[in-house]
Scaffold this motif. Structure first.
Motif, PDB file in Angstrom:
ATOM      1  N   GLY A 370       5.880   5.134  -3.433  1.00 38.23           N
ATOM      2  CA  GLY A 370       6.105   5.269  -2.004  1.00 38.23           C
ATOM      3  C   GLY A 370       7.461   4.749  -1.589  1.00 38.23           C
ATOM      4  N   ASN A 371       7.603   4.411  -0.290  1.00 45.89           N
ATOM      5  CA  ASN A 371       8.866   3.897   0.226  1.00 45.89           C
ATOM      6  C   ASN A 371       8.586   2.746   1.201  1.00 45.89           C
ATOM      7  N   ASP A 372       9.625   2.324   1.907  1.00 53.39           N
ATOM      8  CA  ASP A 372       9.474   1.156   2.781  1.00 53.39           C
ATOM      9  C   ASP A 372       8.445   1.378   3.895  1.00 53.39           C
ATOM     10  N   SER A 373       8.243   2.630   4.317  1.00 57.29           N
ATOM     11  CA  SER A 373       7.343   2.884   5.445  1.00 57.29           C
ATOM     12  C   SER A 373       5.977   3.422   5.044  1.00 57.29           C
ATOM     13  N   PHE A 374       5.850   3.916   3.820  1.00 61.89           N
ATOM     14  CA  PHE A 374       4.575   4.525   3.412  1.00 61.89           C
ATOM     15  C   PHE A 374       4.410   4.387   1.900  1.00 61.89           C
ATOM     16  N   ALA A 375       3.326   3.737   1.471  1.00 60.35           N
ATOM     17  CA  ALA A 375       3.096   3.526   0.038  1.00 60.35           C
ATOM     18  C   ALA A 375       1.620   3.708  -0.276  1.00 60.35           C
ATOM     19  N   GLN A 376       1.337   4.068  -1.522  1.00 61.07           N
ATOM     20  CA  GLN A 376      -0.044   4.276  -1.944  1.00 61.07           C
ATOM     21  C   GLN A 376      -0.174   4.033  -3.447  1.00 61.07           C
ATOM     22  N   GLY A 377      -1.431   3.896  -3.887  1.00 64.30           N
ATOM     23  CA  GLY A 377      -1.682   3.695  -5.311  1.00 64.30           C
ATOM     24  C   GLY A 377      -3.105   3.251  -5.545  1.00 64.30           C
ATOM     25  N   GLY A 378      -3.368   2.749  -6.750  1.00 60.59           N
ATOM     26  CA  GLY A 378      -4.718   2.314  -7.061  1.00 60.59           C
ATOM     27  C   GLY A 378      -4.801   1.656  -8.415  1.00 60.59           C
ATOM     28  N   GLY A 379      -6.024   1.216  -8.747  1.00 57.49           N
ATOM     29  CA  GLY A 379      -6.250   0.551 -10.015  1.00 57.49           C
ATOM     30  C   GLY A 379      -7.713   0.188 -10.183  1.00 57.49           C
ATOM     31  N   PRO A 380      -8.068  -0.480 -11.280  1.00 52.58           N
ATOM     32  CA  PRO A 380      -9.459  -0.876 -11.522  1.00 52.58           C
ATOM     33  C   PRO A 380      -9.972  -1.824 -10.439  1.00 52.58           C
ATOM     34  N   ALA A 381     -11.267  -1.703 -10.145  1.00 53.65           N
ATOM     35  CA  ALA A 381     -11.875  -2.544  -9.097  1.00 53.65           C
ATOM     36  C   ALA A 381     -12.184  -3.936  -9.651  1.00 53.65           C
ATOM     37  N   GLN A 382     -11.126  -4.704  -9.883  1.00 54.29           N
ATOM     38  CA  GLN A 382     -11.306  -6.065 -10.406  1.00 54.29           C
ATOM     39  C   GLN A 382     -11.745  -7.033  -9.300  1.00 54.29           C
ATOM     40  N   ILE A 383     -11.533  -6.624  -8.052  1.00 52.95           N
ATOM     41  CA  ILE A 383     -12.064  -7.345  -6.893  1.00 52.95           C
ATOM     42  C   ILE A 383     -12.726  -6.318  -5.993  1.00 52.95           C
ATOM     43  N   SER A 384     -13.412  -6.738  -4.955  1.00 47.61           N
ATOM     44  CA  SER A 384     -14.057  -5.787  -4.057  1.00 47.61           C
ATOM     45  C   SER A 384     -13.032  -5.165  -3.109  1.00 47.61           C
ATOM     46  N   GLY A 385     -13.432  -4.032  -2.499  1.00 48.07           N
ATOM     47  CA  GLY A 385     -12.554  -3.390  -1.529  1.00 48.07           C
ATOM     48  C   GLY A 385     -12.281  -4.286  -0.336  1.00 48.07           C
ATOM     49  N   SER A 386     -13.294  -5.059   0.089  1.00 50.32           N
ATOM     50  CA  SER A 386     -13.118  -5.972   1.225  1.00 50.32           C
ATOM     51  C   SER A 386     -12.123  -7.072   0.902  1.00 50.32           C
ATOM     52  N   GLU A 387     -12.184  -7.579  -0.327  1.00 52.93           N
ATOM     53  CA  GLU A 387     -11.242  -8.629  -0.724  1.00 52.93           C
ATOM     54  C   GLU A 387      -9.811  -8.101  -0.777  1.00 52.93           C
ATOM     55  N   LEU A 388      -9.669  -6.884  -1.252  1.00 50.24           N
ATOM     56  CA  LEU A 388      -8.337  -6.285  -1.307  1.00 50.24           C
ATOM     57  C   LEU A 388      -7.793  -6.062   0.101  1.00 50.24           C
ATOM     58  N   LEU A 389      -8.631  -5.574   1.000  1.00 44.04           N
ATOM     59  CA  LEU A 389      -8.191  -5.346   2.377  1.00 44.04           C
ATOM     60  C   LEU A 389      -7.832  -6.669   3.056  1.00 44.04           C
ATOM     61  N   GLN A 390      -8.614  -7.696   2.801  1.00 42.69           N
ATOM     62  CA  GLN A 390      -8.320  -9.011   3.384  1.00 42.69           C
ATOM     63  C   GLN A 390      -6.958  -9.510   2.919  1.00 42.69           C
ATOM     64  N   TYR A 391      -6.650  -9.305   1.643  1.00 39.21           N
ATOM     65  CA  TYR A 391      -5.342  -9.711   1.123  1.00 39.21           C
ATOM     66  C   TYR A 391      -4.226  -8.941   1.827  1.00 39.21           C
ATOM     67  N   LEU A 392      -4.403  -7.630   1.988  1.00 37.84           N
ATOM     68  CA  LEU A 392      -3.373  -6.808   2.627  1.00 37.84           C
ATOM     69  C   LEU A 392      -3.156  -7.240   4.078  1.00 37.84           C
ATOM     70  N   THR A 393      -4.257  -7.499   4.787  1.00 39.97           N
ATOM     71  CA  THR A 393      -4.162  -7.900   6.196  1.00 39.97           C
ATOM     72  C   THR A 393      -3.438  -9.232   6.345  1.00 39.97           C
ATOM     73  N   GLN A 394      -3.806 -10.214   5.534  1.00 39.08           N
ATOM     74  CA  GLN A 394      -3.170 -11.531   5.606  1.00 39.08           C
ATOM     75  C   GLN A 394      -1.694 -11.453   5.230  1.00 39.08           C
ATOM     76  N   SER A 395      -1.398 -10.630   4.197  1.00 36.29           N
ATOM     77  CA  SER A 395       0.003 -10.467   3.783  1.00 36.29           C
ATOM     78  C   SER A 395       0.830  -9.837   4.882  1.00 36.29           C
TER      79      SER A 395
END
Length: 404
Positions: A370-395
């Protein structure tokens, strides 16, 4: 050596007796036996090997190596003294004889009518191919060649086999130059084809029964053509007829109208797919509005979904930031054992979405772009989706505070 090759003396012999000269393993550890004579044809000249049994053991490969014919066995012979009995898989042998002589007839027809030389030949388990030295074929040419080939088959011409020296070759109008220089074997269809060949063939053209060209395609500067002969024509006709009968019932249409019915169905399906896509777009538009309203008090739209594709997340994110330039979209989808994420920001914001996504990938051993305004990707579910979203929100909140 030629006297030991029973398949040259009589390709119709199905069983024979022989003495075992040796039984050994090759460099790969595969067992093989060498006999004082054999009716098993080894791989060569585009024709596959014969199968069958020797002393009850299955023959799984036959190769001529260093002047000896090696019969590779499923398991070694328990007894190698005295004589052993060999049994040819006649169905396979006769099929190869039909296909190979059919190839001679077809190649000669192409050369006689259009001067197209055959430069390659392969006898497969289901179809046979030849490579022609031309860059294109027309339907008219195919029909003329097929008609001539089947006429020669119908005339039931005898096949002559002759062993000649190189000096004697000038007596015959060969279709192409022979590769071998001694023990030259000619397979002749009188007044039609003269060709050097080491394969097995039927004694009469009529035993080929029929020849059908199936398809052809251009490959660089040549044309590869597919065809079948003999019992393969009958078998394929039976299979195709069975499919056609099933389709006539499913489509509720006679065979001659089947093409038009299928075309109409495909057009209807295309129109339906287009309508479905439009409806999906409209649903995403409504969903984007609802999410913006749901998170209007927050600085970003953040959601976890189940089994949403990365393409859907991207569309939804673009709609969200397109409707509100002051918001950001942090979307996560959990699907089986994988997580997908999209980070996007409206044009009025300045956070680096690519950096945000990259930092999240470290939690799930993921990757993306992606770029500075729009990015995407993925990987193995080593944590839950809620935990990942919480990390993104706090960051994202941390980045906002730093930028202030």
């Amino acid at each position: 050596m030629l006297n030991s090759k029973i398949y040259y003396r009589d390709p119709y012999i199905k069983s024979f007796d022989a003495e075992v000269l040796k039984q050994e393993k090759d460099q790969e550890g595969n067992w093989y036996v060498v006999l004082n004579q054999t009716a098993f044809y080894p791989t060569g000249g585009g024709q596959p090997f014969d199968t069958g049994t020797i002393a009850g053991q299955k023959v799984i490969n036959v190769e001529e190596i260093d002047g000896e014919i090696r019969h590779y066995l499923h398991a070694p012979l328990s007894e190698t003294s005295g004589r052993v009995e060999g049994e040819i898989d006649w169905h396979r042998r006769f099929d190869h004889m039909q296909q190979h002589l059919g190839q001679h007839i077809l190649s000669a027809a192409f050369e006689q009518l259009y001067d197209y030389e055959t430069i390659g030949f392969h006898l497969g388990n289901e179809i046979v191919t030849i490579d022609l030295e031309t860059e294109a074929l027309t339907q008219t040419e195919i029909e003329r060649v097929e008609t001539l080939a089947n006429q020669v088959i119908l005339e039931n011409r005898p096949i002559e086999v002759k062993w000649v020296t190189q000096e004697e070759l000038d007596q015959y109008p060969l279709r192409k130059e022979t590769k071998v220089k001694e023990n030259i074997r000619l397979v002749i269809i009188p007044d039609f084809d003269y060709n050097g060949c080491g394969g097995t063939h039927t004694k009469w053209t009529g035993e080929v029964r029929a020849l059908k060209i199936l398809d052809w395609e251009r490959q660089k500067k040549k044309v590869r053509l597919q065809f079948i002969c003999g019992d393969r024509v009958i078998n394929q006709l039976g299979q195709k007829q069975k499919v056609l009968l099933q389709l006539t019932k499913l489509l509720n249409a006679p065979e001659e109208e089947m093409e038009q019915v299928v075309v109409r169905m495909l057009e209807q399906r295309k129109a339906m797919d287009k309508s479905v896509e439009q409806l999906k777009e409209e649903l995403l538009e409504y969903e984007a509005k609802e999410l913006i309203e749901k998170h209007q008090a927050a600085s970003a739209v953040s959601e976890v979904f189940q089994n949403r594709s990365i393409q859907e997340l991207q569309k939804l994110a673009r709609m969200i930031i397109g409707k509100n330039e002051n918001t950001a979209a942090l979307l996560v989808s959990q699907q089986d054992d994988r997580l997908q994420l999209v980070c996007a920001r409206g044009s009025a914001r300045t956070e680096n979405m690519r950096s945000l996504a990259q930092s999240a990938f470290s939690l799930i051993n993921g990757k993306g772009g992606g770029n500075d305004s729009f990015a995407q990707g993925g990987g193995p579910a080593q944590i839950s989706g809620s935990e990942l979203l919480q990390y993104l929100t706090q960051s994202l909140m941390t980045n906002q505070e730093v930028s202030r």
